[in-house]
Write a protein that holds these residues in place. Sequence first.
Motif, mmCIF file in Angstrom:
data_model
loop_
_atom_site.group_PDB
_atom_site.id
_atom_site.type_symbol
_atom_site.label_atom_id
_atom_site.label_comp_id
_atom_site.label_asym_id
_atom_site.label_seq_id
_atom_site.Cartn_x
_atom_site.Cartn_y
_atom_site.Cartn_z
ATOM 1 N N UNK A 76 6.934 -0.500 5.650
ATOM 2 C CA UNK A 76 6.364 -0.588 4.302
ATOM 3 C C UNK A 76 5.248 0.422 4.124
ATOM 4 N N UNK A 77 4.375 0.548 5.128
ATOM 5 C CA UNK A 77 3.269 1.500 5.047
ATOM 6 C C UNK A 77 3.761 2.932 4.920
ATOM 7 N N UNK A 78 4.794 3.283 5.654
ATOM 8 C CA UNK A 78 5.361 4.628 5.589
ATOM 9 C C UNK A 78 5.966 4.892 4.215
ATOM 10 N N UNK A 79 6.675 3.903 3.693
ATOM 11 C CA UNK A 79 7.340 4.070 2.396
ATOM 12 C C UNK A 79 6.351 4.101 1.242
ATOM 13 N N UNK A 80 5.177 3.515 1.417
ATOM 14 C CA UNK A 80 4.211 3.416 0.324
ATOM 15 C C UNK A 80 2.956 4.233 0.561
ATOM 16 N N UNK A 81 3.069 5.228 1.420
ATOM 17 C CA UNK A 81 1.926 6.097 1.700
ATOM 18 C C UNK A 81 1.601 6.929 0.465
ATOM 19 N N UNK A 82 0.319 7.020 0.163
ATOM 20 C CA UNK A 82 -0.119 7.831 -0.974
ATOM 21 C C UNK A 82 -0.549 9.189 -0.419
ATOM 22 N N UNK A 83 0.043 10.245 -0.941
ATOM 23 C CA UNK A 83 -0.250 11.591 -0.440
ATOM 24 C C UNK A 83 -1.528 12.124 -1.014
#
Length: 83
Positions: A76-83
């Motif tokens: 989930x963290x990888x998919x929702x990382x904010x760049x």
Amino acid sequence: MVILYCLMEYQPVRFNEMKRYLGRISDKTLSQNLKELEADDLVHREAYPQIPPKVEYSLTERGESLMKVLDQLCVWGTENRIS
């Protein structure tokens, strides 16, 4: 959490092996964390009656079920990382 991932990857693991895998961690800190995880029924400690003493650590069923949740949290963290 790093201890749990180490056990998931390499179990069963002896104390000094785990210390090598984890890098810079003191004996006291590792020992305290393992005792806490054992008290929470996430880690199993198996002591063998031999000389020199041999102790191995592994995940319990409860610990393995927690790893599934932690893996999903990482996804989930990888998919929702904010760049």
